[in-house]
Design a protein around this motif. Structure first.
Motif, PDB file in Angstrom:
ATOM      1  N   GLU A 118       0.902  -1.315   0.122  1.00 40.73           N
ATOM      2  CA  GLU A 118       0.105  -0.017   0.186  1.00 40.73           C
ATOM      3  C   GLU A 118       1.047   0.909  -0.198  1.00 40.73           C
ATOM      4  O   GLU A 118       1.815   1.708   1.108  1.00 40.73           O
ATOM      5  N   LEU A 119       0.751   2.138  -1.450  1.00 42.12           N
ATOM      6  CA  LEU A 119       1.592   3.093  -0.938  1.00 42.12           C
ATOM      7  C   LEU A 119       0.523   4.391  -0.714  1.00 42.12           C
ATOM      8  O   LEU A 119      -0.258   5.049  -1.431  1.00 42.12           O
ATOM      9  N   ALA A 120       1.120   5.717  -0.283  1.00 39.32           N
ATOM     10  CA  ALA A 120       0.699   6.226  -0.299  1.00 39.32           C
ATOM     11  C   ALA A 120       1.387   8.214  -0.141  1.00 39.32           C
ATOM     12  O   ALA A 120       2.525   8.043  -0.006  1.00 39.32           O
ATOM     13  N   LEU A 121       0.766   9.186  -1.184  1.00 40.12           N
ATOM     14  CA  LEU A 121       1.827   9.683  -1.340  1.00 40.12           C
ATOM     15  C   LEU A 121       1.719  10.574  -1.796  1.00 40.12           C
ATOM     16  O   LEU A 121      -0.638  11.406  -1.889  1.00 40.12           O
ATOM     17  N   GLY A 122       1.200  12.095  -1.356  1.00 38.71           N
ATOM     18  CA  GLY A 122       1.076  13.688  -1.131  1.00 38.71           C
ATOM     19  C   GLY A 122       1.808  15.065  -0.589  1.00 38.71           C
ATOM     20  O   GLY A 122       2.541  14.453   0.411  1.00 38.71           O
ATOM     21  N   GLU A 135      -6.149   6.200 -14.365  1.00 40.08           N
ATOM     22  CA  GLU A 135      -6.066   5.220 -15.455  1.00 40.08           C
ATOM     23  C   GLU A 135      -4.016   5.074 -15.627  1.00 40.08           C
ATOM     24  O   GLU A 135      -4.303   4.078 -15.512  1.00 40.08           O
ATOM     25  N   LEU A 136      -3.638   6.357 -15.147  1.00 39.00           N
ATOM     26  CA  LEU A 136      -2.705   6.399 -15.084  1.00 39.00           C
ATOM     27  C   LEU A 136      -1.220   4.728 -13.493  1.00 39.00           C
ATOM     28  O   LEU A 136      -0.824   3.824 -14.595  1.00 39.00           O
ATOM     29  N   PHE A 137      -2.901   4.668 -12.346  1.00 42.61           N
ATOM     30  CA  PHE A 137      -2.621   3.226 -11.858  1.00 42.61           C
ATOM     31  C   PHE A 137      -2.509   2.159 -11.771  1.00 42.61           C
ATOM     32  O   PHE A 137      -1.663   1.240 -12.251  1.00 42.61           O
ATOM     33  N   THR A 138      -4.223   2.790 -12.653  1.00 47.28           N
ATOM     34  CA  THR A 138      -4.779   0.896 -12.564  1.00 47.28           C
ATOM     35  C   THR A 138      -4.343   0.268 -13.601  1.00 47.28           C
ATOM     36  O   THR A 138      -4.214  -0.657 -13.770  1.00 47.28           O
ATOM     37  N   ALA A 139      -3.280   0.781 -14.776  1.00 47.55           N
ATOM     38  CA  ALA A 139      -3.283   0.276 -16.206  1.00 47.55           C
ATOM     39  C   ALA A 139      -2.550  -0.148 -15.400  1.00 47.55           C
ATOM     40  O   ALA A 139      -1.234  -1.700 -15.956  1.00 47.55           O
ATOM     41  N   LEU A 140      -1.578   0.139 -14.230  1.00 49.73           N
ATOM     42  CA  LEU A 140      -0.381  -1.248 -13.281  1.00 49.73           C
ATOM     43  C   LEU A 140      -0.310  -1.586 -12.661  1.00 49.73           C
ATOM     44  O   LEU A 140      -0.320  -2.866 -11.983  1.00 49.73           O
ATOM     45  N   GLU A 143      -5.112  -0.514  -7.271  1.00 50.29           N
ATOM     46  CA  GLU A 143      -6.297  -0.054  -6.500  1.00 50.29           C
ATOM     47  C   GLU A 143      -6.388   1.310  -6.109  1.00 50.29           C
ATOM     48  O   GLU A 143      -5.524   1.816  -5.453  1.00 50.29           O
ATOM     49  N   VAL A 144      -6.753   2.370  -7.040  1.00 50.79           N
ATOM     50  CA  VAL A 144      -6.376   3.736  -6.716  1.00 50.79           C
ATOM     51  C   VAL A 144      -7.870   4.957  -5.689  1.00 50.79           C
ATOM     52  O   VAL A 144      -8.676   4.352  -6.038  1.00 50.79           O
ATOM     53  N   LEU A 145      -7.485   5.447  -5.123  1.00 53.36           N
ATOM     54  CA  LEU A 145      -8.020   5.861  -4.079  1.00 53.36           C
ATOM     55  C   LEU A 145      -7.518   7.502  -4.358  1.00 53.36           C
ATOM     56  O   LEU A 145      -6.326   7.083  -3.686  1.00 53.36           O
ATOM     57  N   ARG A 160     -13.101  21.956  -6.744  1.00 53.37           N
ATOM     58  CA  ARG A 160     -12.246  22.322  -7.593  1.00 53.37           C
ATOM     59  C   ARG A 160     -10.637  22.439  -7.507  1.00 53.37           C
ATOM     60  O   ARG A 160      -9.712  22.664  -8.753  1.00 53.37           O
ATOM     61  N   SER A 161     -10.031  21.965  -6.223  1.00 51.62           N
ATOM     62  CA  SER A 161      -8.712  21.938  -6.103  1.00 51.62           C
ATOM     63  C   SER A 161      -8.000  21.354  -6.721  1.00 51.62           C
ATOM     64  O   SER A 161      -8.090  20.082  -7.110  1.00 51.62           O
ATOM     65  N   SER A 162      -7.278  21.761  -7.640  1.00 49.76           N
ATOM     66  CA  SER A 162      -5.945  20.214  -8.062  1.00 49.76           C
ATOM     67  C   SER A 162      -4.941  19.350  -6.368  1.00 49.76           C
ATOM     68  O   SER A 162      -4.417  18.556  -7.175  1.00 49.76           O
ATOM     69  N   VAL A 163      -5.334  19.595  -5.391  1.00 47.04           N
ATOM     70  CA  VAL A 163      -3.904  19.246  -4.777  1.00 47.04           C
ATOM     71  C   VAL A 163      -5.318  18.100  -4.514  1.00 47.04           C
ATOM     72  O   VAL A 163      -6.287  18.379  -4.173  1.00 47.04           O
ATOM     73  N   ARG A 164      -4.304  16.777  -4.166  1.00 45.83           N
ATOM     74  CA  ARG A 164      -5.477  15.732  -4.525  1.00 45.83           C
ATOM     75  C   ARG A 164      -4.125  14.811  -3.621  1.00 45.83           C
ATOM     76  O   ARG A 164      -2.259  14.522  -3.914  1.00 45.83           O
ATOM     77  N   TYR A 165      -4.824  13.691  -2.695  1.00 48.68           N
ATOM     78  CA  TYR A 165      -3.492  12.741  -1.908  1.00 48.68           C
ATOM     79  C   TYR A 165      -3.999  11.516  -2.997  1.00 48.68           C
ATOM     80  O   TYR A 165      -4.953  10.909  -2.955  1.00 48.68           O
ATOM     81  N   ILE A 166      -2.911  10.117  -3.205  1.00 45.18           N
ATOM     82  CA  ILE A 166      -3.127   8.735  -3.710  1.00 45.18           C
ATOM     83  C   ILE A 166      -2.972   8.256  -2.736  1.00 45.18           C
ATOM     84  O   ILE A 166      -1.222   8.361  -2.434  1.00 45.18           O
ATOM     85  N   ARG A 167      -3.598   7.038  -2.926  1.00 44.93           N
ATOM     86  CA  ARG A 167      -3.359   5.900  -2.107  1.00 44.93           C
ATOM     87  C   ARG A 167      -3.938   4.683  -3.390  1.00 44.93           C
ATOM     88  O   ARG A 167      -4.124   5.200  -3.950  1.00 44.93           O
ATOM     89  N   LEU A 168      -2.352   3.614  -2.925  1.00 43.11           N
ATOM     90  CA  LEU A 168      -2.255   2.750  -4.239  1.00 43.11           C
ATOM     91  C   LEU A 168      -2.040   1.567  -3.702  1.00 43.11           C
ATOM     92  O   LEU A 168      -1.529   1.194  -2.236  1.00 43.11           O
ATOM     93  N   LYS A 169      -2.727   0.309  -4.209  1.00 43.94           N
ATOM     94  CA  LYS A 169      -3.177  -0.760  -3.261  1.00 43.94           C
ATOM     95  C   LYS A 169      -2.593  -1.675  -4.384  1.00 43.94           C
ATOM     96  O   LYS A 169      -3.344  -1.770  -5.473  1.00 43.94           O
ATOM     97  N   GLY A 170      -1.316  -2.964  -4.164  1.00 48.79           N
ATOM     98  CA  GLY A 170      -1.340  -3.765  -5.281  1.00 48.79           C
ATOM     99  C   GLY A 170      -0.653  -4.757  -4.483  1.00 48.79           C
ATOM    100  O   GLY A 170       0.436  -4.186  -3.895  1.00 48.79           O
TER     101      GLY A 170
END
Length: 483
Positions: A118-122, A135-140, A143-145, A160-170
């Motif tokens: 599980e990777l979390a970044l931001g 899509e950039l991460f699901t292609a790999l 699971e993306v949140l 409207r904010s462009s700032v997000r936190y990304i959580r990946l699991k796989g």
């Protein structure tokens, strides 16, 4: 800025060995004037979690940048907070063992073994829409949140904010997961703090080996990491191991004039010399300046000009050579841009037949009596940097208070982004608040003409595409007779 790596299940206890970090100790180092820390918040055979946290020095971020001299806005940025190419630079040394798979011999078999990660970044400041980020991460295989920070606002800013936190699991090897992040993080942020050289191409090739060549969004990733057609060709040449060259995605651009649907011009016959392979590419920005200068030169009244958002003064300097122009006020809020403009204007001093522009510190949001009643006012690629809900106030000030004889506005044509193979919701610049289609721009222009007794003519700049029109759209507002 942080990255959290969590491993659970079989092999989780190998995380510290693959990272070459003692889970009982705090790792703390200074890297390029930034403090890098790694701490393990969990460490067992079934669960391990490492948090990589970076604290840059905001002053050091701008030190040595001559362009920022005496400009307080140099400190107003998000670079010390967001995960970007800077973050990757800071942590590369700390994660070198895992990135290169050079762990101790006893743990080498685990380098190629997949872990439940599980990777979390931001936070990540990206102009890419949620769908593209996902899509950039699901292609790999992840699971993306995507999450946005918790905050209460009186208006709809959060959504409207462009700032997000990304959580990946796989399931993935730690080495591959980190290499994927080191390629994709700079693509997400689309900000580069370094020169893109052969070393950068080689890094993308090494870190992308085994996954990037088959990624469905490879074109977008390469465009946002390597940026230049030459660098992309070099990468593709490495991958194919022959002399195959990819097609340059930046079209040849030629200025055209005429009229077609919705008041936009059609393409005239092209210059054969522009069609040869050896012909140099003409930058769209240069074509904008040429088009504006041509319009100004054709105006009866052109003595006094205001160039709003003049930046480094390139357009203002170009207009200084237009016959009949005797005054140019180059209005710009950024002190650093104005310093570069002043250097440019200084080189024009003493040249025969040239009007030297006058730098003016100002903004569209602050009324300046000295700009009132000029012959020409220009907003070249300016309006898209203003929030739409604030744009009405700006236009009211221009038409009612400044009342120029001619107003020239250029802005990107959103439809044309498809020619550049951009995502439907992607914008050409990270600071753009909107980009309009031809229909939307025409409707917006027609809003002002009856209210303030102006007429509007719409044109296009750049290479015409039969489906999408021109890359840049231009409106020329002409003041009518007094009622």
């Amino acid at each position: 800025m942080h990255l959290t790596i969590r491993a659970t299940g079989a092999g989780a206890g190998m995380l510290s060995h693959l990272l070459a970090k003692n889970p009982s100790n705090l790792y703390e180092r200074m890297e390029k004037d930034s403090r890098v820390r790694i701490v393990f918040t969990a460490s067992s055979e079934e669960e391990a979690e490492a948090v990589i946290y970076v604290t840059p020095d905001p002053v050091e971020l701008v030190k040595g940048d001559s362009s920022a001299h005496n400009d307080i806005t140099q400190y107003i940025n998000d670079r010390e907070f967001v995960v970007s190419s800077l973050f990757c630079t800071y942590i590369r040394s700390a994660l070198g063992t895992a990135l290169n798979g050079k762990t101790k011999e006893a743990y080498v078999p685990w380098v190629g073994r997949k872990l439940n990660l599980e990777l979390a970044l931001g936070p990540v400041a990206s102009n890419l829409p949620d769908r593209t980020l996902t899509e950039l991460f699901t292609a790999l295989g992840y699971e993306v949140l995507l999450e946005r920070g918790d905050a209460d606002y009186a208006f709809d800013l959060k959504s409207r904010s462009s700032v997000r936190y990304i959580r990946l699991k796989g399931m993935q090897t730690l080495q591959t997961a980190l290499r994927q992040l080191f390629v994709l993080i700079p693509a997400l942020d689309d900000y580069k703090h370094y020169y893109i050289s052969d070393d950068e191409v080689d890094k993308i090739r090494r870190y992308g080996e085994g996954w990037l060549e088959d990624h469905p969004q490879r074109g977008l990733i390469l465009k946002r990491t390597l940026r230049f057609a030459g660098a992309i060709k070099q990468y593709e040449g490495w991958m194919t191991r022959d002399d195959k060259q990819i097609e340059n995605r930046t079209p040849n651009i030629a200025l055209a004039a005429g009229t077609a649907g919705a008041g936009f011009p059609v393409a005239l016959g092209s210059d054969p010399s522009m069609e040869t392979a050896e012909a140099p590419k003409v930058r769209l920005n240069d074509l904008r300046y040429a088009a504006i200068a041509e319009i100004v030169e054709g105006l009866v009244s052109r003595r006094r000009i205001v160039d709003f958002g003049s930046g480094e003064g390139k357009l203002s300097a170009r207009l200084g050579s237009v016959p009949g122009v005797h005054e140019i006020k180059a209005v710009e809020p950024s002190a650093s841009a104005q310093l570069r403009a002043m250097d440019r204007f200084a080189k024009m001093e003493g040249k025969s037949g040239v009007t030297v522009p006058e730098p003016v510190t100002g903004s569209l949001f602050y009324y300046d009596e000295s700009l009132r009643g000029k012959d020409v006012m220009i907003l070249c690629e300016v309006i898209e940097h203003i929030d739409e809900y604030r744009l009405g106030r700006v236009m009211d000030t221009i038409f009612h208070e400044y009342a120029p004889g001619t107003l020239i506005i250029t802005t990107p044509n959103k439809e044309y982004n498809a020619v550049y193979e951009m995502d439907q919701e992607e914008m050409r610049h990270g600071d753009h608040r909107f980009e309009w289609s031809r229909e939307a721009f025409a409707a917006w222009c027609s809003r002002w003409t009856p209210i303030y007794n102006y007429s509007a003519e719409l044109k296009g700049i750049g290479e015409f595409d039969p489906n999408y029109g021109y890359p840049t759209q231009m409106a020329i507002f002409t003041k009518g007779e007094a009622l």
